[in-house]
Write a protein that holds these residues in place. Structure first.
Motif, PDB file in Angstrom:
ATOM      1  N   SER A  71       0.882  -1.135  -0.136  1.00 30.17           N
ATOM      2  CA  SER A  71       0.034  -0.191   0.047  1.00 30.17           C
ATOM      3  C   SER A  71       0.858   1.273  -0.164  1.00 30.17           C
ATOM      4  O   SER A  71       0.320   2.465  -0.139  1.00 30.17           O
ATOM      5  CB  SER A  71      -1.095   0.002   1.347  1.00 30.17           C
ATOM      6  OG  SER A  71      -0.178  -0.096   2.612  1.00 30.17           O
ATOM      7  N   ASN A  72       2.039   1.021   0.118  1.00 31.92           N
ATOM      8  CA  ASN A  72       2.960   2.319   0.460  1.00 31.92           C
ATOM      9  C   ASN A  72       2.557   3.199   1.509  1.00 31.92           C
ATOM     10  O   ASN A  72       2.379   4.483   1.523  1.00 31.92           O
ATOM     11  CB  ASN A  72       3.235   3.207  -0.917  1.00 31.92           C
ATOM     12  CG  ASN A  72       4.704   3.407  -1.101  1.00 31.92           C
ATOM     13  OD1 ASN A  72       5.541   2.764  -0.737  1.00 31.92           O
ATOM     14  ND2 ASN A  72       4.899   4.449  -2.051  1.00 31.92           N
ATOM     15  N   GLY A  73       1.991   2.439   2.587  1.00 31.35           N
ATOM     16  CA  GLY A  73       1.599   3.110   3.599  1.00 31.35           C
ATOM     17  C   GLY A  73       1.921   2.410   4.974  1.00 31.35           C
ATOM     18  O   GLY A  73       3.022   2.005   5.383  1.00 31.35           O
ATOM     19  N   SER A  74       1.126   2.387   6.038  1.00 28.35           N
ATOM     20  CA  SER A  74       1.505   1.861   7.386  1.00 28.35           C
ATOM     21  C   SER A  74       0.576   0.707   7.710  1.00 28.35           C
ATOM     22  O   SER A  74      -0.731   0.928   7.596  1.00 28.35           O
ATOM     23  CB  SER A  74       1.399   2.932   8.388  1.00 28.35           C
ATOM     24  OG  SER A  74       1.944   4.023   8.060  1.00 28.35           O
ATOM     25  N   ARG A  79       6.280   1.312   8.084  1.00 35.45           N
ATOM     26  CA  ARG A  79       5.846   2.251   7.225  1.00 35.45           C
ATOM     27  C   ARG A  79       6.690   1.998   5.961  1.00 35.45           C
ATOM     28  O   ARG A  79       7.984   1.978   5.971  1.00 35.45           O
ATOM     29  CB  ARG A  79       6.217   3.840   7.719  1.00 35.45           C
ATOM     30  CG  ARG A  79       5.302   4.016   8.908  1.00 35.45           C
ATOM     31  CD  ARG A  79       5.137   5.726   9.099  1.00 35.45           C
ATOM     32  NE  ARG A  79       6.476   6.342   9.528  1.00 35.45           N
ATOM     33  CZ  ARG A  79       7.171   7.119   8.829  1.00 35.45           C
ATOM     34  NH1 ARG A  79       6.645   7.766   7.916  1.00 35.45           N
ATOM     35  NH2 ARG A  79       8.209   7.417   9.267  1.00 35.45           N
ATOM     36  N   GLN A  81       7.978   3.471   2.093  1.00 34.19           N
ATOM     37  CA  GLN A  81       7.738   4.698   1.166  1.00 34.19           C
ATOM     38  C   GLN A  81       8.920   4.400   0.036  1.00 34.19           C
ATOM     39  O   GLN A  81       9.929   4.985  -0.088  1.00 34.19           O
ATOM     40  CB  GLN A  81       8.673   5.801   2.119  1.00 34.19           C
ATOM     41  CG  GLN A  81       7.645   6.445   3.129  1.00 34.19           C
ATOM     42  CD  GLN A  81       8.435   7.545   4.017  1.00 34.19           C
ATOM     43  OE1 GLN A  81       9.603   7.432   4.271  1.00 34.19           O
ATOM     44  NE2 GLN A  81       7.690   8.527   4.265  1.00 34.19           N
TER      45      GLN A  81
END
Length: 354
Positions: A71-74, A79, A81
């Motif tokens: 998701s390129n998220g948390s 996390r 990136q």
């Protein structure tokens, strides 16, 4: 001993052109692509390692890490990136069969509320259990070299890339391969390795080699005071260590963050061995057999009746239960969701995750 290569003048010059460090050059800092909180776990051009004993939920933990990258998220405290041209993920599993690998893949999609009947566009999972170590390595290297936009590669079971876990030549070859692939392809590789049963060290010569070369090493272990949760902590890091965090397995069989977790402070002197530990002292198969006996007549109401039935069930499997052991056992079984509570009724859950 292997014969040392003799370089021609042209080969030596090529190596020098590629490897010489100069003060006149500008070197770009490696992009930080994986973090735990604000601490860097992984950068492009390096590899990291997860270690842990059997049943510590290492694969559940890496599922959360992959979901964050997907998701390129948390997810949990991870996390991700990754640059837009480094969003593809390769996940190699060397230990489990196809059905179990599919369960892990479904778990990753469920963590992100993605459709469970469609493969994610930027994730490829490959089960390598059936192959020999040389073939596994060849497949991994070939896919990394041919799949476009790869940014993260996970190798769940790096030990299975070697024939002999204590062979220094094989260990050096695998660590050198990881360093070469991450540098040449500018990707991050995360590997998973078991710890020794008797101590905290990663297994074999490959464990020592990876510890020495990895950008970071994290450990996943069952909490000593609550066996229903697993704790993730930093062991080695080129960045600052992150604060340990914990997760449990929820009713959807997904890793879920334990809020406000604080590790137990260690006292002075040699730690005392607990007299009874339902998780480590009793195998999963014995638990199942004992609980089938205890709940043969259906659900159990009163707590005292539950305790008595547990004593009866476990003693049928040759495990003596006094009052204190039965109390500890009942708490453990509820925390692990091996026993579910419906109002005042205690119900055996045969679909528990051990």
């Amino acid at each position: 001993m292997e014969k040392r290569a003799i370089l021609t003048p042209e080969e030596l010059q090529a190596y020098m052109d590629e490897s010489t460090i100069s003060l006149s050059q500008t070197y770009i800092k490696a992009p930080e692509v994986l973090k735990v909180g604000d601490s860097v776990l992984g950068t492009l051009g390096n590899f990291s390692v997860s270690i842990g004993k059997a049943k510590s939920k290492k694969t559940f933990n890496v599922s959360a890490m992959i979901a964050a990258a997907l998701s390129n998220g948390s997810v949990l405290h991870y996390r991700a990136q990754f640059p837009e041209d480094k969003r593809f993920i390769l996940y190699f599993d060397t230990e489990q069969g196809q059905i179990h690998c599919q369960k892990v893949l479904k778990r990753i999609t469920k963590l992100l509320n993605l459709p469970e009947d469609a493969d994610p566009d930027n994730l490829l999972m490959v089960a390598l259990r059936k192959y020999d170590p040389n073939t596994r390595v060849a497949i991994i290297e070939a896919l990394i070299g041919t799949m476009p936009n790869v940014g993260l590669v996970v190798i769940d079971g790096v030990r299975d890339l070697l024939y002999d876990i204590n062979n220094p030549h094989e260990a050096t070859a695998i660590s050198s391969l990881l360093m070469r692939l991450t540098f040449d392809k500018q990707i991050h590789i995360h590997t998973i390795l078991h710890q020794n049963k008797g101590d905290e060290n990663a297994r074999g010569h490959i464990g020592t080699e990876l510890n020495n070369k990895a950008e970071s090493v994290i450990k996943v272990e069952v909490d000593k005071d609550d066996k229903s949760i697993s704790v993730v902590e930093s062991v080695l890091s080129r960045d600052r260590d992150f604060e340990p965090f914990a997760f449990c397995i929820n009713e959807d069989i997904l890793p879920e963050l334990v809020e406000d977790y604080s590790p137990t402070e260690k006292g002075p002197g040699r730690p005392k061995k607990p007299p009874f530990d339902p998780y480590f002292d009793i195998s999963e198969s014995v638990h199942r057999s004992a609980l089938e006996v205890a709940f043969k007549d259906g659900s159990i109401g009163k707590y005292q009746d539950l305790r008595d039935k547990l004593q009866e069930g476990y003693e049928s499997q040759g495990i003596k239960m006094n009052h204190n052991k039965a109390v500890a056992l009942a708490k453990f079984l509820r925390n692990k969701r091996m026993i579910l509570q419906d109002g005042r009724q205690n119900i055996y859950n045969p679909d528990f995750v051990y």
